[in-house]
Write an enzyme that holds these catalytic residues in place. Structure first.
Site, PDB file in Angstrom:
ATOM      1  N   GLU A 100       4.837  -5.997   1.454  1.00  0.00           N
ATOM      2  CA  GLU A 100       4.340  -6.441   0.154  1.00  0.00           C
ATOM      3  C   GLU A 100       4.081  -5.277  -0.804  1.00  0.00           C
ATOM      4  O   GLU A 100       2.943  -5.025  -1.187  1.00  0.00           O
ATOM      5  CB  GLU A 100       3.038  -7.222   0.364  1.00  0.00           C
ATOM      6  CG  GLU A 100       3.172  -8.344   1.363  1.00  0.00           C
ATOM      7  CD  GLU A 100       1.857  -8.998   1.723  1.00  0.00           C
ATOM      8  OE1 GLU A 100       1.879 -10.199   2.016  1.00  0.00           O
ATOM      9  OE2 GLU A 100       0.807  -8.309   1.708  1.00  0.00           O
ATOM     10  N   PRO A 101       5.118  -4.567  -1.189  1.00  0.00           N
ATOM     11  CA  PRO A 101       4.886  -3.461  -2.123  1.00  0.00           C
ATOM     12  C   PRO A 101       4.584  -3.981  -3.528  1.00  0.00           C
ATOM     13  O   PRO A 101       5.276  -4.872  -4.016  1.00  0.00           O
ATOM     14  CB  PRO A 101       6.218  -2.704  -2.116  1.00  0.00           C
ATOM     15  CG  PRO A 101       7.236  -3.752  -1.774  1.00  0.00           C
ATOM     16  CD  PRO A 101       6.540  -4.735  -0.866  1.00  0.00           C
ATOM     17  N   GLY A 102       3.546  -3.459  -4.150  1.00  0.00           N
ATOM     18  CA  GLY A 102       3.257  -3.777  -5.543  1.00  0.00           C
ATOM     19  C   GLY A 102       3.462  -2.506  -6.346  1.00  0.00           C
ATOM     20  O   GLY A 102       4.455  -2.332  -7.058  1.00  0.00           O
ATOM     21  N   ARG A 103       2.531  -1.568  -6.142  1.00  0.00           N
ATOM     22  CA  ARG A 103       2.578  -0.277  -6.822  1.00  0.00           C
ATOM     23  C   ARG A 103       3.934   0.417  -6.671  1.00  0.00           C
ATOM     24  O   ARG A 103       4.464   0.972  -7.630  1.00  0.00           O
ATOM     25  CB  ARG A 103       1.484   0.619  -6.231  1.00  0.00           C
ATOM     26  CG  ARG A 103       1.328   1.965  -6.872  1.00  0.00           C
ATOM     27  CD  ARG A 103       0.479   2.891  -5.973  1.00  0.00           C
ATOM     28  NE  ARG A 103      -0.644   2.186  -5.390  1.00  0.00           N
ATOM     29  CZ  ARG A 103      -1.864   2.133  -5.927  1.00  0.00           C
ATOM     30  NH1 ARG A 103      -2.125   2.784  -7.026  1.00  0.00           N
ATOM     31  NH2 ARG A 103      -2.824   1.449  -5.336  1.00  0.00           N
ATOM     32  N   GLY A 153       0.780  -1.232   0.000  1.00  0.00           N
ATOM     33  CA  GLY A 153       0.000   0.000   0.000  1.00  0.00           C
ATOM     34  C   GLY A 153       0.808   1.275   0.000  1.00  0.00           C
ATOM     35  O   GLY A 153       0.246   2.362   0.167  1.00  0.00           O
ATOM     36  N   ARG A 212      -8.238   3.126 -13.701  1.00  0.00           N
ATOM     37  CA  ARG A 212      -8.095   3.703 -12.356  1.00  0.00           C
ATOM     38  C   ARG A 212      -8.746   5.078 -12.228  1.00  0.00           C
ATOM     39  O   ARG A 212      -9.281   5.424 -11.177  1.00  0.00           O
ATOM     40  CB  ARG A 212      -6.624   3.768 -11.942  1.00  0.00           C
ATOM     41  CG  ARG A 212      -6.030   2.370 -11.719  1.00  0.00           C
ATOM     42  CD  ARG A 212      -4.657   2.428 -11.050  1.00  0.00           C
ATOM     43  NE  ARG A 212      -4.725   2.987  -9.722  1.00  0.00           N
ATOM     44  CZ  ARG A 212      -4.411   4.217  -9.405  1.00  0.00           C
ATOM     45  NH1 ARG A 212      -3.947   5.055 -10.316  1.00  0.00           N
ATOM     46  NH2 ARG A 212      -4.530   4.643  -8.167  1.00  0.00           N
ATOM     47  N   TYR A 256     -11.363   4.912  -9.417  1.00  0.00           N
ATOM     48  CA  TYR A 256     -10.927   5.474  -8.126  1.00  0.00           C
ATOM     49  C   TYR A 256     -10.814   6.994  -8.160  1.00  0.00           C
ATOM     50  O   TYR A 256     -10.291   7.584  -7.227  1.00  0.00           O
ATOM     51  CB  TYR A 256      -9.545   4.941  -7.740  1.00  0.00           C
ATOM     52  CG  TYR A 256      -9.402   3.447  -7.722  1.00  0.00           C
ATOM     53  CD1 TYR A 256     -10.225   2.653  -6.914  1.00  0.00           C
ATOM     54  CD2 TYR A 256      -8.418   2.828  -8.479  1.00  0.00           C
ATOM     55  CE1 TYR A 256     -10.067   1.281  -6.902  1.00  0.00           C
ATOM     56  CE2 TYR A 256      -8.257   1.451  -8.458  1.00  0.00           C
ATOM     57  CZ  TYR A 256      -9.087   0.683  -7.668  1.00  0.00           C
ATOM     58  OH  TYR A 256      -8.937  -0.666  -7.641  1.00  0.00           O
ATOM     59  N   CYS A 316     -17.322   3.822 -25.639  1.00  0.00           N
ATOM     60  CA  CYS A 316     -18.677   4.357 -25.633  1.00  0.00           C
ATOM     61  C   CYS A 316     -19.151   4.514 -24.199  1.00  0.00           C
ATOM     62  O   CYS A 316     -19.986   3.737 -23.715  1.00  0.00           O
ATOM     63  CB  CYS A 316     -19.604   3.437 -26.405  1.00  0.00           C
ATOM     64  SG  CYS A 316     -19.147   3.425 -28.122  1.00  0.00           S
ATOM     65  N   GLU A 317     -18.584   5.484 -23.521  1.00  0.00           N
ATOM     66  CA  GLU A 317     -18.854   5.680 -22.095  1.00  0.00           C
ATOM     67  C   GLU A 317     -18.304   7.063 -21.750  1.00  0.00           C
ATOM     68  O   GLU A 317     -17.132   7.336 -21.987  1.00  0.00           O
ATOM     69  CB  GLU A 317     -18.125   4.551 -21.325  1.00  0.00           C
ATOM     70  CG  GLU A 317     -17.792   4.847 -19.888  1.00  0.00           C
ATOM     71  CD  GLU A 317     -19.039   4.999 -19.029  1.00  0.00           C
ATOM     72  OE1 GLU A 317     -19.904   4.112 -19.075  1.00  0.00           O
ATOM     73  OE2 GLU A 317     -19.127   6.017 -18.316  1.00  0.00           O
TER      74      GLU A 317
HETATM   75  C1  LIG Z   1      -2.949  -5.173  -2.965  1.00  0.00           C
HETATM   76  C2  LIG Z   1      -2.155  -5.777  -1.908  1.00  0.00           C
HETATM   77  C3  LIG Z   1      -0.796  -5.476  -1.797  1.00  0.00           C
HETATM   78  C4  LIG Z   1      -0.094  -4.491  -2.690  1.00  0.00           C
HETATM   79  O1  LIG Z   1      -0.624  -3.221  -2.622  1.00  0.00           O
HETATM   80  P1  LIG Z   1       0.159  -1.982  -3.295  1.00  0.00           P
HETATM   81  O2  LIG Z   1      -0.749  -0.847  -3.058  1.00  0.00           O
HETATM   82  O3  LIG Z   1       0.290  -2.322  -4.743  1.00  0.00           O
HETATM   83  O4  LIG Z   1       1.466  -1.884  -2.614  1.00  0.00           O
HETATM   84  C5  LIG Z   1      -0.071  -6.096  -0.816  1.00  0.00           C
HETATM   85  N1  LIG Z   1      -0.659  -7.000   0.016  1.00  0.00           N
HETATM   86  C6  LIG Z   1      -1.960  -7.320  -0.070  1.00  0.00           C
HETATM   87  C7  LIG Z   1      -2.526  -8.304   0.858  1.00  0.00           C
HETATM   88  C8  LIG Z   1      -2.747  -6.726  -1.035  1.00  0.00           C
HETATM   89  O5  LIG Z   1      -4.049  -7.031  -1.105  1.00  0.00           O
END
Ligand SMILES: *Cc1c(COP(=O)(O)O)cnc(C)c1O
Length: 463
Positions: free
Chosen positions: A320-323, A278, A360, A364, A391-392
């Site tokens: 757990e970084p994704g973004r 997050g 997004r 969001y 078409c939106e």
């Molecule tokens: C979505 C999610 C993430 C990654 O979130 P980011 O905003 O991309 O860092 C990590 N852990 C869990 C459990 C998630 O659901």
């Protein structure tokens, strides 16, 4: 992904109350490094280059719309996260942000672990050679088949999300003659986004098991009693696009408190806690994300402090970084199509993609930046809304931005920071063909996810 409603920022308020924007402070020809991937520069003619290749060449070779992913930036961010957290912590890349076999190989080479939350993500991870013990499996409704496959593969951990799943995983593990390493996902009553967080006792959401009414303690009791399970820790995840560490402060305190209760009741100190992902990135110049080493220090200080006061050994932390890893590493390249100036309002600039490649903004109310990237321009800035071809009427890519007033059909514009949750959430709405992802590195570009074709569409449609 958890709920992520984005309150309209002050820039929107200005438009609503005054009916106009003040002109942007910065020269539109100058790129704000913060929102572009690391190897992005402008050449002498004002054309944007990434990994040493101009966008004109990329557009010619790969077409538009397309995502261009800066591979060396991706790898550098992986290393920064892993070095920041050091050998006593684990970094899991959240695959749902964007996953492909090439990405899995990069993660593996850079020493990261991987979170998956579906059978499809698990298959991609295993197929690309990620060792199963470096994979964690999340989700509120994993199927029996998914759990079977994960256990059979020897997955590193399964994050248990419900009482049914505790029994299900234990049963499947036992049938396979293994003790499955698991964590329990707890909802700590904290929801964080950008600069705010809300802390409540009860959380109204589908993920996790509530701490507040003793449900989490009961889940721990059951998990500890089952032979098929090796309970290694507690997991929490509090939001998305977070800049302020205060939410983590509260969530870590509540998780550590649970660890202390578990010690008091069962005489065991669980060795790990997972604080989730997050962490925020810069979508516009107004965003100021922290560096991984600052985040690592803040989180480890919080956990250490809470454990000292609870007289617990400090557990191993995972994040757990994704973004925060993939988001800043890619931009979407579009060709400008039609342009409609609406007198006294703004100019609508239509591109050859839209909500099918970036949902997004519609979903969001997310904010993005945009730049003219095929040439320089001395023209005055004009207020634009970049929209797609669907078409939106909610098909908006960039809600409010400035582009040079001499913008013309055929120009290339790029939206930065689209590495996360754009290709992975892409759709076929209006039978759009999902764009390719092209990795660029050291003067070379290669397709890692190819563009969808009309044959792909027809192949699924079996008449
Ligand atoms: C979505 C999610 C993430 C990654 O979130 P980011 O905003 O991309 O860092 C990590 N852990 C869990 C459990 C998630 O659901």
């Amino acid at each position: 992904m958890s709920r992520s409603a984005h309150p309209a920022g002050p820039r929107h308020a200005d438009v609503l109350t005054e009916g106009h924007y003040s002109a942007p402070a910065a020269d539109l020809n100058v790129l704000d490094e913060k929102v572009w991937s690391r190897t992005v520069t402008r050449d002498a003619d004002g054309a944007l280059t990434v990994g040493g290749i101009t966008v004109a060449r990329l557009a010619e070779e790969f077409g538009t719309p397309a995502y261009f992913l800066d591979e060396s930036d991706f790898r550098a961010r992986c290393r920064a996260w892993s070095e920041a957290f050091g050998p006593d912590a684990d970094v899991f890349y959240a695959g749902k942000a964007f996953l492909s076999r090439a990405v899995v190989r990069w993660l593996k080479e850079e020493g990261l672990n991987l979170d998956v939350c579906s059978g499809g993500e698990l298959t991609t991870a295993l197929d690309a050679g990620m060792p199963a013990e470096r994979i964690a499996f999340h989700g509120n409704n994993k199927t029996v088949a998914e759990i079977e496959r994960a256990v059979e593969a020897g997955i590193g951990r399964i994050v248990l999300d419900s009482f049914q799943e505790i029994v299900r995983v234990a049963h499947i593990a036992q049938r396979h003659g293994v003790r499955q390493r698991v964590q329990i996902r707890v909802t700590v009553g904290v929801e964080a986004h950008t600069h705010e967080f809300i802390a409540t006792a009860h959380e109204d959401q589908k993920f996790g098991i509530a701490l507040a009414d003793g449900q989490a303690a009961e889940a721990v009791r059951r998990a500890l009693s089952l032979d098929g399970l090796d309970l290694i820790g507690v997991h929490s995840h509090i939001g998305s696009q977070i800049f302020d560490m205060a939410g983590f402060e509260v969530s870590a305190r509540r998780v550590v408190q649970l660890l202390a209760e578990i010690r008091d009741e069962h005489g065991v100190e669980l060795p790990e806690i997972d604080l989730g992902g997050g962490l925020g990135i810069a979508y516009t110049s107004e965003d100021d994300p922290r560096e991984p080493h600052e985040i690592a220090k803040a989180l480890s200080d919080i956990v250490t402090r809470e454990c000292e006061s609870a007289k617990l050994r400090t557990p191993r932390i995972s994040v757990e970084p994704g973004r925060a890893i993939v988001g800043p590493t890619a931009f979407t390249l579009y060709e400008v199509g039609t342009i409609k100036p609406l007198e006294g309002l703004r100019t609508y600039v239509s591109v050859d993609g839209g909500m099918s490649d970036n949902i997004r903004t519609a979903l969001y109310d997310a904010e993005y930046s945009v730049a003219l990237v095929s040439r320089a321009s001395d023209a005055e800035p004009m207020l634009v809304r970049v929209v797609g071809k669907h078409c939106e009427s909610g098909d908006i890519v960039v809600k409010d931005a400035f582009l040079p007033a001499d913008l013309a059909p055929g120009d290339l514009i790029a939206v930065p920071a689209t590495g996360a949750y754009c290709r992975s959430m892409a759709s076929n709405y209006n039978h759009a063909l999902r764009p390719p992802v092209v990795a660029v590195r050291d003067g070379e570009a290669r397709v890692i996810v190819r563009r969808e074709t009309e044959e792909d569409l027809l192949r699924l449609d079996v008449g």
